[in-house]
Design a protein around this motif. Structure first.
Motif, short mmCIF file in Angstrom:
data_model
loop_
_atom_site.label_atom_id
_atom_site.label_comp_id
_atom_site.label_asym_id
_atom_site.label_seq_id
_atom_site.Cartn_x
_atom_site.Cartn_y
_atom_site.Cartn_z
N TYR A 178 20.68 -17.46 21.73
CA TYR A 178 20.69 -18.51 22.77
C TYR A 178 19.87 -18.08 23.98
O TYR A 178 18.94 -18.78 24.40
N LYS A 179 20.18 -16.95 24.56
CA LYS A 179 19.58 -16.53 25.83
C LYS A 179 18.07 -16.29 25.70
O LYS A 179 17.29 -16.73 26.56
N ALA A 183 17.22 -20.88 24.88
CA ALA A 183 17.04 -21.23 26.29
C ALA A 183 15.57 -21.27 26.67
O ALA A 183 15.14 -22.10 27.48
N ASP A 187 13.75 -24.49 28.18
CA ASP A 187 13.08 -24.37 29.49
C ASP A 187 11.68 -24.94 29.45
O ASP A 187 11.21 -25.56 30.41
N THR A 206 20.63 -26.36 31.56
CA THR A 206 20.31 -25.03 32.07
C THR A 206 21.34 -23.98 31.66
O THR A 206 21.21 -22.82 32.03
N SER A 207 22.37 -24.37 30.92
CA SER A 207 23.35 -23.40 30.42
C SER A 207 24.01 -23.97 29.17
O SER A 207 24.00 -25.18 28.93
N LEU A 208 24.61 -23.09 28.38
CA LEU A 208 25.26 -23.54 27.14
C LEU A 208 26.46 -24.43 27.45
O LEU A 208 26.69 -25.43 26.76
N ASP A 271 26.61 -18.27 22.01
CA ASP A 271 25.76 -17.54 22.95
C ASP A 271 25.88 -16.04 22.77
O ASP A 271 25.30 -15.26 23.53
#
Length: 476
Positions: A178-179, A183, A187, A206-208, A271
């Motif tokens: 994820y990160k 993401a 982005d 902008t976040s899980l 995540d």
């Protein structure tokens, strides 16, 4: 008398629009617009350039001591008010406003109010006073800041920043899916419209936790069910569909990026999942390896140019040639068996040898002649020669294909000697080998020698689904 009446009506219009704008800005949280009025706000990007140009022309004339035509300033002032009001209307579509949208809206309103003040000073023959000159300077500065914030709202915070050398952080050797992968994809193409400053559809990406929460249309992703996840459904909509993500003008995701999102969601949308947690035969592992490679479009930019007329001339009912993306010179070749097959179906491609990146000759009765020509396609990355009569004698030619990443060679008579060739192909990422003469002992030695190579030796449901379309086409 008529001119005086007209002037008075213009003054009334400017005064009325000014009061309405101030009212909207102050009581924004209490206002709910009818659908038709809210729709008028979508004209904001269309009309905003008009007052900017007119006001800047008027500022230039004023600061250089030239006469400012009253008609110019009148039209510029009314246009500025209409633009600010339509911008307010457009802003009501965003339920939660971030700092960028807040400042853009108030600076736009301030620009219109300063234009109104200047209009009244000019009408009162005070246009030459020092404080009017100061107002003109302030107006030019505020127009610049308003445009700056508007650009950041629309295209991201760095859109109007000074150019700097952008260096994207390298993906770690053992990334968090994820990160470090998901993401990054979001982005690039989604966060511009779904961030705290521009929360389109009440959705933040902008976040899980925000992805799981979803927006006004419900859940954005459903862990374990990519097909029902709205994110994936919208990505697969036609580009012409207004619900397609991302919207027109934004960077579309590549097929590889979409497949990464699909598999990540199918595996639970965690995540904490790392690359090392994936089995060697997990499709997501191969997708991530491809994602980590240098940008293909940048690599393909170095290929020699190939004209559309050349592609058309070489193509036939049994030979399809396509560009891999847009107007790039990277080509994909797909061949079908004609009633009377001849080797020149392959050998005539010599003139575009350097441009061939993907090639499928599966099912064709190819021989050493065709394999020799294929070996000359030095930039080949994907080769399908499954269902052909080739043996170890023909596959020896493949050793020169240093860029080959995927080889589909199942349902052939190859044996263990072919694996000796494959062992030395450093860039090879995946190979398909079921229904061949290769022994389990040789396969085990290959796994030890090339631990990162994905070796597929049987048809599981996922692989079968990926080939469903291919298998539906008869090549006999």
């Amino acid at each position: 008398m008529t001119d005086s009446n007209n002037s008075r009506w213009v003054d009334y219009v400017i005064f009325g629009l000014s009061i309405f704008l101030i009212f909207c800005l102050i009581f924004e949280s209490y206002i709910e617009l009818p659908n038709l009025v809210a729709w008028l706000g979508r004209w904001h990007p269309v009309v905003l350039h008009f007052p900017i140009v007119l006001l800047l022309i008027a500022v230039f004339l004023g600061l250089t001591g030239k006469t400012i035509p009253k008609l110019l300033l009148t039209i510029a002032t009314i246009a500025a008010l209409i633009t600010a009001i339509s911008g307010f209307f457009l802003g009501t579509e965003t339920s939660t406003k971030g700092d960028l949208l807040f400042w853009h809206q108030w600076l736009g309103g301030g620009t219109a109010i300063l234009a109104v003040i200047w209009y009244w000073l000019h009408a009162s023959d005070l246009g030459g006073k020092i404080y009017t000159k100061a107002l003109q300077v302030a107006l030019a500065i505020i127009i610049g800041f308003t445009g700056h914030y508007g650009g950041m709202v629309t295209h991201g915070e760095e859109f109007l920043a000074l150019p700097t050398e952008k260096r994207q952080e390298e993906i770690p050797e053992n990334p968090l899916i994820y990160k470090d992968i998901v993401a990054r994809i979001l982005d690039e193409s989604c966060v511009n419209c779904h961030n705290p400053n521009k929360q389109k559809g009440e959705l933040l990406m902008t976040s899980l936790s925000q992805l799981l929460k979803g927006g006004e249309s419900g859940a954005t992703i459903i862990p374990g069910n990519s097909e029902e996840s709205e994110l994936i459904q919208r990505l697969h909509l036609p580009v012409s569909d207004e619900k397609h993500m991302p919207p027109e003008g934004e960077k579309n995701l590549t097929e590889n990026e979409i497949q990464i999102l699909e598999r990540w969601i199918a595996l639970g949308a965690s995540d904490t999942l790392r690359f090392s947690h994936l089995d060697n035969d997990e499709p997501l592992a191969a997708l991530i390896e491809k994602f980590k490679k240098p940008d293909e479009l940048r690599t393909w930019a170095e290929l020699p140019a190939v004209a559309d007329t050349t592609i058309a001339r070489l193509s036939s009912d049994y030979l399809t040639i396509k560009r891999l993306a847009g107007n790039v010179d990277a080509l994909s070749i797909n061949m079908y068996k004609p009633p009377e097959y001849h080797s020149d179906l392959v050998t005539k491609l010599k003139s575009i040898a350097q441009n061939i990146i993907e090639m499928d000759v599966s099912g064709l009765p190819i021989s050493q002649v065709e394999m020799g020509q294929i070996a000359a396609f030095e930039n080949l990355e994907w080769l399908e020669i499954d269902g052909t009569p080739i043996t170890d004698a023909e596959t020896d030619t493949l050793k020169v294909l240093s860029k080959l990443r995927t080889l589909k060679i199942y349902d052939t008579q190859i044996g263990d000697n072919t694996l000796s060739v494959i062992r030395n192909m450093g860039d090879l990422e995946q190979i398909y080998l079921w229904k061949t003469e290769v022994t389990e002992e040789a396969l085990q030695q290959l796994r030890i020698a090339n631990p990162s190579l994905q070796i597929n030796t049987g048809i599981d449901p996922e692989i079968q689904a990926s080939f469903a379309k291919k298998d539906s086409v008869s090549k006999n």
